[in-house]
Write a protein that holds these residues in place. Structure first.
Motif, PDB file in Angstrom:
ATOM      1  N   ARG A   2       0.825  -1.206   0.000  1.00 45.59           N
ATOM      2  CA  ARG A   2       0.000   0.000   0.000  1.00 45.59           C
ATOM      3  C   ARG A   2       0.862   1.260   0.000  1.00 45.59           C
ATOM      4  N   ASN A   3       1.890   1.273   0.847  1.00 45.93           N
ATOM      5  CA  ASN A   3       2.747   2.458   0.921  1.00 45.93           C
ATOM      6  C   ASN A   3       3.557   2.646  -0.347  1.00 45.93           C
ATOM      7  N   MET A   4       3.964   1.519  -0.969  1.00 46.79           N
ATOM      8  CA  MET A   4       4.722   1.631  -2.205  1.00 46.79           C
ATOM      9  C   MET A   4       3.869   2.276  -3.279  1.00 46.79           C
ATOM     10  N   GLU A   5       2.592   1.936  -3.322  1.00 49.79           N
ATOM     11  CA  GLU A   5       1.687   2.543  -4.302  1.00 49.79           C
ATOM     12  C   GLU A   5       1.539   4.035  -4.046  1.00 49.79           C
TER      13      GLU A   5
ATOM     14  N   ARG B 291       8.678   4.101  -1.243  1.00 48.30           N
ATOM     15  CA  ARG B 291       9.765   4.290  -2.207  1.00 48.30           C
ATOM     16  C   ARG B 291      10.691   5.420  -1.758  1.00 48.30           C
ATOM     17  N   LEU B 292      10.107   6.531  -1.338  1.00 49.30           N
ATOM     18  CA  LEU B 292      10.919   7.660  -0.890  1.00 49.30           C
ATOM     19  C   LEU B 292      11.758   7.282   0.325  1.00 49.30           C
ATOM     20  N   TYR B 293      11.160   6.522   1.234  1.00 48.27           N
ATOM     21  CA  TYR B 293      11.890   6.103   2.422  1.00 48.27           C
ATOM     22  C   TYR B 293      13.023   5.154   2.044  1.00 48.27           C
ATOM     23  N   CYS B 294      12.734   4.202   1.148  1.00 48.87           N
ATOM     24  CA  CYS B 294      13.768   3.273   0.693  1.00 48.87           C
ATOM     25  C   CYS B 294      14.924   4.019   0.043  1.00 48.87           C
ATOM     26  N   GLU B 295      14.607   5.003  -0.755  1.00 48.68           N
ATOM     27  CA  GLU B 295      15.643   5.760  -1.456  1.00 48.68           C
ATOM     28  C   GLU B 295      16.506   6.543  -0.473  1.00 48.68           C
TER      29      GLU B 295
ATOM     30  N   TYR C  84      21.228  -5.738   5.411  1.00 43.82           N
ATOM     31  CA  TYR C  84      21.784  -5.390   4.103  1.00 43.82           C
ATOM     32  C   TYR C  84      20.678  -4.981   3.137  1.00 43.82           C
ATOM     33  N   HIS C  85      19.558  -5.678   3.211  1.00 48.62           N
ATOM     34  CA  HIS C  85      18.413  -5.398   2.346  1.00 48.62           C
ATOM     35  C   HIS C  85      17.923  -3.970   2.539  1.00 48.62           C
TER      36      HIS C  85
ATOM     37  N   PRO D 257      14.913   0.732  -4.074  1.00 48.09           N
ATOM     38  CA  PRO D 257      13.660   0.009  -4.340  1.00 48.09           C
ATOM     39  C   PRO D 257      13.787  -1.072  -5.402  1.00 48.09           C
ATOM     40  N   GLU D 258      14.500  -0.790  -6.513  1.00 40.53           N
ATOM     41  CA  GLU D 258      14.633  -1.794  -7.569  1.00 40.53           C
ATOM     42  C   GLU D 258      15.535  -2.938  -7.130  1.00 40.53           C
ATOM     43  N   GLU D 259      16.629  -2.587  -6.445  1.00 38.69           N
ATOM     44  CA  GLU D 259      17.575  -3.621  -6.012  1.00 38.69           C
ATOM     45  C   GLU D 259      16.955  -4.567  -4.998  1.00 38.69           C
ATOM     46  N   ARG D 260      15.962  -4.108  -4.274  1.00 35.72           N
ATOM     47  CA  ARG D 260      15.330  -4.941  -3.258  1.00 35.72           C
ATOM     48  C   ARG D 260      14.555  -6.110  -3.852  1.00 35.72           C
TER      49      ARG D 260
END
Length: 265
Positions: free
Chosen positions: A73-76, A81-85, A173-174, A179-182
């Motif tokens: 839901r958050n990714m949508e 995504r912003l947090y992952c980046e 590490y993850h 986002p794409e590498e995950r």
């Protein structure tokens, strides 16, 4: 978040390491940066700290069951995504800092890092993958500061888990990946040089999955890392094992093994 600036001095990024301890200090700073990412959004006030690692609270149970739903839901919404980046940017900045210092530490002629920078030289000679390097760094941290025994137990929600595990290394590490590498499948195979050269051949506790397998450094390796003492009978195979990276580093790397330090990030 600014974690990179808190744990690393940007003015030293292009300075060579002056000693093995400086290299170790950066390894520990890298580990601390990743561990701080775990606590960044944690609501400590809302936890039952007296019971953590002893029982699973209703809040933890609910979070474990819904984490994937919330993540989708958050990714949508773009929030995840912003947090992952932002997390990935911190990890990559730290890794780049160490790579630059390692590069500045090389001799004028192309070659391996100085043997005095023992943990970095070891990762380079064996051409460890980024995930293997990170698990090695986690294992090394606990041998230099006992605070990590308590931290590892807390993060793994198990007061008896004083050593890092395959699962902890993989999950931390993850966090440092974009986002794409995950989306990549990450694993440490049984034929990994971590098990063959650096870590004790331990089994997970009875009744637990392979993710609970402790990653503990071999005693002979610790003597080398701390004192620089190499025991030939235990290290004769290093040259042949490091051939894994002699044709361009680990699989997928276009760099020669003597130029490759596969730090996370």
């Amino acid at each position: 978040m600014g974690l990179y600036e808190q744990f690393f001095d940007q003015e030293e990024a292009d300075r060579p390491y002056g000693s093995n301890q400086e290299a170790v200090d950066d390894v520990l700073a890298l580990v601390d940066l990743y561990l701080n990412m775990v606590f960044y959004n944690r609501d400590a006030a809302g936890e039952r700290l007296d019971m953590r690692g002893v029982v699973i609270t209703p809040q933890e149970f609910n979070s474990a069951l819904t984490d994937r739903i919330l993540r989708v839901r958050n990714m949508e919404d773009g929030q995840e995504r912003l947090y992952c980046e932002s997390i990935a940017a911190e990890a990559q900045a730290a890794a780049e800092h160490m790579r630059r210092r390692a590069g500045a530490s090389r001799p004028a002629q192309p070659g391996h890092l100085p043997s005095s920078l023992r943990p970095l030289r070891l990762m380079e000679c064996l051409s460890l993958t980024p995930l293997e390097c990170f698990c090695f760094c986690l294992s090394l941290a606990g041998e230099y500061d006992r605070k990590y025994e308590r931290i590892f137990g807390y993060v793994q929600d198990n007061v008896g888990a004083r050593q890092p595990t395959v699962g902890l290394g993989k999950s931390l590490y993850h966090m440092g990946l974009g986002p794409e590498e995950r989306q990549r499948d990450l694993w440490i195979g049984e034929d990994s040089l971590l098990w063959r050269c650096l870590l004790k051949d331990t089994a997970p506790p009875e009744g637990e999955s392979s993710l609970s397998r402790p990653t503990v450094l071999r005693r002979q390796l610790l003597r080398f890392l701390r004192e620089g003492i190499l025991i030939p009978k235990n290290w004769e195979s290093f040259a042949s094992l490091s051939e894994r990276g002699s044709e361009g580093g680990p699989a997928g790397s276009s760099e020669g093994s003597c130029l490759y330090i596969s730090l996370p990030g």
